[in-house]
Design a protein around this motif. Structure first.
Motif, short mmCIF file in Angstrom:
data_model
loop_
_atom_site.label_atom_id
_atom_site.label_comp_id
_atom_site.label_asym_id
_atom_site.label_seq_id
_atom_site.Cartn_x
_atom_site.Cartn_y
_atom_site.Cartn_z
N ASN A 27 113.50 50.38 78.05
CA ASN A 27 112.07 50.35 78.37
C ASN A 27 111.78 49.19 79.33
N GLY A 28 111.02 49.49 80.36
CA GLY A 28 110.58 48.44 81.27
C GLY A 28 111.57 48.05 82.35
N VAL A 29 112.71 48.76 82.42
CA VAL A 29 113.72 48.37 83.42
C VAL A 29 113.36 48.85 84.83
N GLY A 30 112.51 49.87 84.90
CA GLY A 30 112.06 50.34 86.21
C GLY A 30 112.37 51.80 86.53
N LYS A 31 112.70 52.60 85.52
CA LYS A 31 113.06 54.01 85.75
C LYS A 31 111.95 54.78 86.46
N THR A 32 110.73 54.65 85.92
CA THR A 32 109.62 55.43 86.47
C THR A 32 109.34 55.01 87.91
N THR A 33 109.34 53.71 88.15
CA THR A 33 109.09 53.20 89.50
C THR A 33 110.16 53.73 90.47
N VAL A 34 111.41 53.64 90.05
CA VAL A 34 112.52 54.01 90.94
C VAL A 34 112.58 55.53 91.15
N GLN A 168 109.60 42.38 77.84
CA GLN A 168 108.33 41.70 78.10
C GLN A 168 107.42 42.61 78.96
N ARG A 169 108.03 43.17 80.01
CA ARG A 169 107.24 44.08 80.88
C ARG A 169 106.74 45.28 80.08
N PHE A 170 107.61 45.80 79.22
CA PHE A 170 107.25 46.96 78.40
C PHE A 170 106.09 46.60 77.47
N GLY A 211 116.55 40.45 88.93
CA GLY A 211 116.10 39.60 90.03
C GLY A 211 116.05 40.31 91.38
N ARG A 212 116.12 41.64 91.38
CA ARG A 212 116.13 42.35 92.67
C ARG A 212 114.81 43.08 92.90
N PRO A 213 114.31 43.07 94.14
CA PRO A 213 113.06 43.79 94.39
C PRO A 213 113.27 45.30 94.26
#
Ligand SMILES: Nc1ncnc2c1ncn2[C@@H]1O[C@H](COP(=O)(O)OP(=O)(O)O)[C@@H](O)[C@H]1O
Ligand SMILES: Cc1cn([C@H]2C[C@H](O)[C@@H](COP(=O)(O)OP(=O)(O)O)O2)c(=O)[nH]c1=O
Length: 238
Positions: A27-34, A168-170, A211-213
């Motif tokens: 959760n919150g790692v960026g799947k939806t964004t990516v 934390q993001r989640f 740490g990567r955009p």
């Protein structure tokens, strides 16, 4: 925005099946964004399959998910993890059956959380109920159970990241504080993903997001898709 370079011939026409890429991670790692960014880069040749949890409330999956989430738990837990697992797997089978029935089979399917999600989350949740079972075995067993029902994806992009930061993001996104037990589940899920990825290095492509955009992560994932598409073409030609 760079387009994803796919072979010019229709992939689906040649293989009769879409190029299937699932995206996994805690959760919150960026799947939806990516996955959204990748789908936009691929364009109309791509179908983005949303997370089961994002289905419309009026649909059958939406109703089942709403029932599993009704107790307000962070995970899809109602206290009957074996039943929940089978229900979630059935929804995943339904998803592929509906796709196969479409007249316009997409060339690329991009899946935001695939079967591996069900395997690792449910193994972690079941593990809390059945300490005698190793969750790694349960996760593998869930995937093995599904082989007659669903093909494995051509590739699984596993986004890894610092689990504290992701959690934390989640927590921020859902506006809640996670309990120590919730965090334990996420840590277990993280380890189970790593275990599955190590067992199937041909299918899993791990991308470290720490740490990567977002743009950089998306660019690396796009390269993975291009590579897998080329490989599929080569295999098909052979
Ligand atoms: N590489 C990244 N660096 C910083 N923040 C990110 C990155 N990827 C995603 N985010 C942010 O983290 C949050 C969670 O991303 P999201 O795509 O919803 O994750 P998931 O679908 O895996 O739960 C969002 O606010 C998103 O903008
Ligand atoms: C697929 C699956 C998800 N879940 C959990 C993971 C998430 O906490 C929650 C909702 O999933 P999701 O919305 O995909 O989470 P995120 O966008 O943060 O990655 O459901 C289960 O408990 N069991 C499952 O089989």
């Amino acid at each position: 925005m760079n387009a994803v370079r796919l072979p010019t011939q229709r992939l689906a026409a040649r293989a009769r099946r879409p190029l299937w890429i699932s995206c996994e991670g805690i959760n919150g790692v960026g799947k939806t964004t990516v996955t959204r960014a990748l789908a936009a880069r691929i364009g109309e040749r791509c179908l983005l399959l949303d997370e089961l949890t994002d289905q419309g409330k009026e649909t059958l999956p939406g109703r089942v998910i709403a029932a599993l989430a009704a107790q307000g738990d962070v995970f899809l837990r109602t206290g009957h993890p074996a039943v929940e697992t089978l229900a979630l797997l059935a929804l995943k089978v339904r998803e592929t059956e509906r796709l196969a029935g479409r007249a316009d089979v997409p060339e690329v399917v991009l899946e935001d959380r695939g079967l591996d999600s069900v395997a690792v989350y449910q193994a972690a949740i079941l593990g809390a109920h059945q300490p005698e079972n190793d969750p790694r075995d349960v996760a593998r067993h869930v995937l093995a159970t599904m082989t007659p029902w669903r093909h494995s994806p051509d590739a699984t992009v596993l986004l890894s990241g610092d689990h504290r930061q992701c959690t934390q993001r989640f927590a921020q996104r859902i506006g809640r504080t996670l309990t120590a037990r919730d965090v334990q589940i996420i840590e277990c899920v993280d380890a189970l993903y790593a275990d599955l990825a190590a067992a199937e290095p041909g299918r899993y492509r791990v991308i470290d997001t720490t740490g990567r955009p977002v743009e950089e992560v998306v660019a690396e994932a796009a390269l993975v898709i291009e590579d897998v598409a080329r490989q599929k073409e080569t295999d098909h030609a052979a």
